[in-house]
Design a protein around this motif. Structure first.
Motif, mmCIF file in Angstrom:
data_model
loop_
_atom_site.group_PDB
_atom_site.id
_atom_site.type_symbol
_atom_site.label_atom_id
_atom_site.label_comp_id
_atom_site.label_asym_id
_atom_site.label_seq_id
_atom_site.Cartn_x
_atom_site.Cartn_y
_atom_site.Cartn_z
ATOM 1 N N LYS A 30 -33.226 14.697 10.284
ATOM 2 C CA LYS A 30 -33.391 15.042 8.872
ATOM 3 C C LYS A 30 -34.355 14.051 8.220
ATOM 4 C CE LYS A 30 -30.225 18.327 8.914
ATOM 5 N NZ LYS A 30 -30.566 19.747 8.717
ATOM 6 N N ILE A 31 -34.750 14.336 6.978
ATOM 7 C CA ILE A 31 -35.564 13.407 6.197
ATOM 8 C C ILE A 31 -34.649 12.699 5.204
ATOM 9 C CG2 ILE A 31 -37.451 13.142 4.542
ATOM 10 C CD1 ILE A 31 -38.783 15.569 5.768
ATOM 11 N N THR A 33 -34.468 9.697 2.267
ATOM 12 C CA THR A 33 -35.279 8.886 1.359
ATOM 13 C C THR A 33 -34.395 7.869 0.651
ATOM 14 O OG1 THR A 33 -36.888 10.654 0.974
ATOM 15 C CG2 THR A 33 -36.756 8.939 -0.676
ATOM 16 N N LEU A 179 -46.897 13.486 2.812
ATOM 17 C CA LEU A 179 -45.507 13.948 2.789
ATOM 18 C C LEU A 179 -45.345 15.290 3.493
ATOM 19 C CD1 LEU A 179 -44.576 12.863 -0.839
ATOM 20 C CD2 LEU A 179 -43.784 11.832 1.295
ATOM 21 N N GLU A 180 -46.327 16.158 3.352
ATOM 22 C CA GLU A 180 -46.262 17.437 4.061
ATOM 23 C C GLU A 180 -46.395 17.233 5.567
ATOM 24 O OE1 GLU A 180 -49.202 19.959 2.254
ATOM 25 O OE2 GLU A 180 -47.795 20.694 0.737
ATOM 26 N N GLN A 183 -43.019 16.091 6.742
ATOM 27 C CA GLN A 183 -42.124 17.248 6.756
ATOM 28 C C GLN A 183 -42.397 18.126 7.982
ATOM 29 O OE1 GLN A 183 -42.561 20.346 3.615
ATOM 30 N NE2 GLN A 183 -40.423 19.882 3.146
ATOM 31 N N LYS A 184 -43.666 18.290 8.312
ATOM 32 C CA LYS A 184 -44.062 19.060 9.491
ATOM 33 C C LYS A 184 -43.529 18.406 10.765
ATOM 34 C CE LYS A 184 -48.204 20.553 12.037
ATOM 35 N NZ LYS A 184 -49.688 20.506 12.069
ATOM 36 N N ASN A 186 -40.937 16.520 11.016
ATOM 37 C CA ASN A 186 -39.486 16.701 11.025
ATOM 38 C C ASN A 186 -39.109 18.092 11.528
ATOM 39 O OD1 ASN A 186 -37.179 17.879 8.815
ATOM 40 N ND2 ASN A 186 -36.603 16.169 10.114
ATOM 41 N N VAL A 187 -39.828 19.108 11.060
ATOM 42 C CA VAL A 187 -39.501 20.486 11.432
ATOM 43 C C VAL A 187 -39.931 20.799 12.867
ATOM 44 C CG1 VAL A 187 -39.979 22.911 10.929
ATOM 45 C CG2 VAL A 187 -39.590 21.313 9.052
ATOM 46 N N PHE A 206 -38.829 16.562 -0.851
ATOM 47 C CA PHE A 206 -38.998 16.464 0.594
ATOM 48 C C PHE A 206 -37.773 15.976 1.349
ATOM 49 C CE2 PHE A 206 -43.358 16.477 -0.969
ATOM 50 C CZ PHE A 206 -43.959 17.358 -0.079
ATOM 51 N N ASP A 208 -33.871 15.615 2.721
ATOM 52 C CA ASP A 208 -32.608 16.310 2.953
ATOM 53 C C ASP A 208 -31.445 15.455 2.463
ATOM 54 O OD1 ASP A 208 -33.752 18.541 4.567
ATOM 55 O OD2 ASP A 208 -34.229 16.900 5.953
ATOM 56 N N THR A 249 -39.585 24.984 -5.637
ATOM 57 C CA THR A 249 -38.608 24.659 -4.594
ATOM 58 C C THR A 249 -37.171 24.896 -5.033
ATOM 59 O OG1 THR A 249 -38.387 22.345 -5.313
ATOM 60 C CG2 THR A 249 -40.165 22.856 -3.747
#
Length: 281
Positions: A30-31, A33, A179-180, A183-184, A186-187, A206, A208, A249
């Protein structure tokens, strides 16, 4: 699933404790922060979890083992960290810098193998920096340079990446770009991402899981709906925030805020400085 957690962790410099009796769990794949005001212990926590600095008491447990007892090279195959302001030796090319990520896997004289070169090119491809491979790192823009550092972390082939304020000094477009990318990762790569961010709306968008710190202690930890609230932000930052919903979002976002008079530490510190100045001069 949780692979990484702390148990009554105390971290400090000399006699001064910065982080106190901290018990956190980092969700796997997961992300996460970490947010909080300046000096609350965010960066210190990140450094202790990754064993850059020692902790006073307590434990950091990864895969059931205390990281203090873990072999350095083995630990470097499990976690990578990007500091707040990474610096590379002048004259290094992008490819050379990213190759440093292969250090944990090198033996003998440290020569790169065919596998090493394949991983380096893969990391450059994933981060969109393959076209910069032979360029000097110093010649890149801030956003490009940050992506190269992330490529170096990827070249370590770790499942966990820690980043201390990865968007610092970047403009809005480059912040979003970085950040994108995370996220990429992570996915698509199932990377566990842990980062310190100052921008609350970026954290909400961004992450989770968010950990809100104040004076080295957890105020609240949970998903963005649980942490980005009026009461939590009031306690952590001493601000009176208006919380709405991001229309893209549907996550919470801080629309505007005011300082809470009389509770802001910076305000008190500034007044003290001015008083001292007036007395001395």
């Amino acid at each position: 699933m949780v692979r990484l957690y702390t148990d009554d962790l105390n971290i400090g410099y000399g006699e001064r404790l910065i982080v106190k009796n901290l018990n956190i769990q980092i969700p796997d794949k997961k992300i996460t922060t970490i947010i909080g005001s300046n000096g609350c212990g965010k960066s210190t926590l990140l450094k202790a979890i990754t064993r850059i600095i020692p902790h006073h008491t307590g434990e950091v447990i990864l895969d059931g083992e205390n990281i203090v007892k873990e072999n350095t090279k083995i630990l470097a195959t499990k976690m990578a960290i990007l500091p707040q302001t990474p610096e590379s030796a002048s004259g290094l090319t992008v490819g050379e810098l990213v190759s440093y990520g292969r250090f944990p896997y090198q033996k003998g004289f440290g020569r790169l193998t065919k596998r090493d070169y394949e991983v380096i090119d893969w990391a450059l491809e994933v981060t969109g920096t393959i076209d910069f491979k032979y360029r000097p790192v110093d010649a890149l823009s801030g956003g490009q340079r940050q992506r190269v550092w992330i490529a170096m972390a990827l070249a370590q082939e770790t499942e966990m990446i820690f980043l201390d304020e990865p968007t610092t000094y970047l403009d809005m477009a480059h912040q979003l770009e970085v950040l994108e990318l995370l996220q990429k990762l992570n996915v698509e790569q199932q990377s566990t991402i842990v980062m310190v961010l100052h921008d609350l709306n970026q954290a909400a968008r961004f992450a989770d899981y968010i950990i809100a710190l104040k004076d080295g202690e957890i105020v609240k930890a949970g998903n963005c709906e649980e942490v980005i609230t009026h009461d939590v932000l009031r306690q952590v930052f001493q601000i009176d925030a208006e919380i709405g919903k991001d229309p893209r979002t549907n996550k919470p976002m801080c629309i505007t805020y005011n300082l809470i008079k009389g509770e802001n530490k910076h305000e008190k510190t500034t007044d003290s400085i001015y008083s001292t100045f007036a007395v001395n001069y």
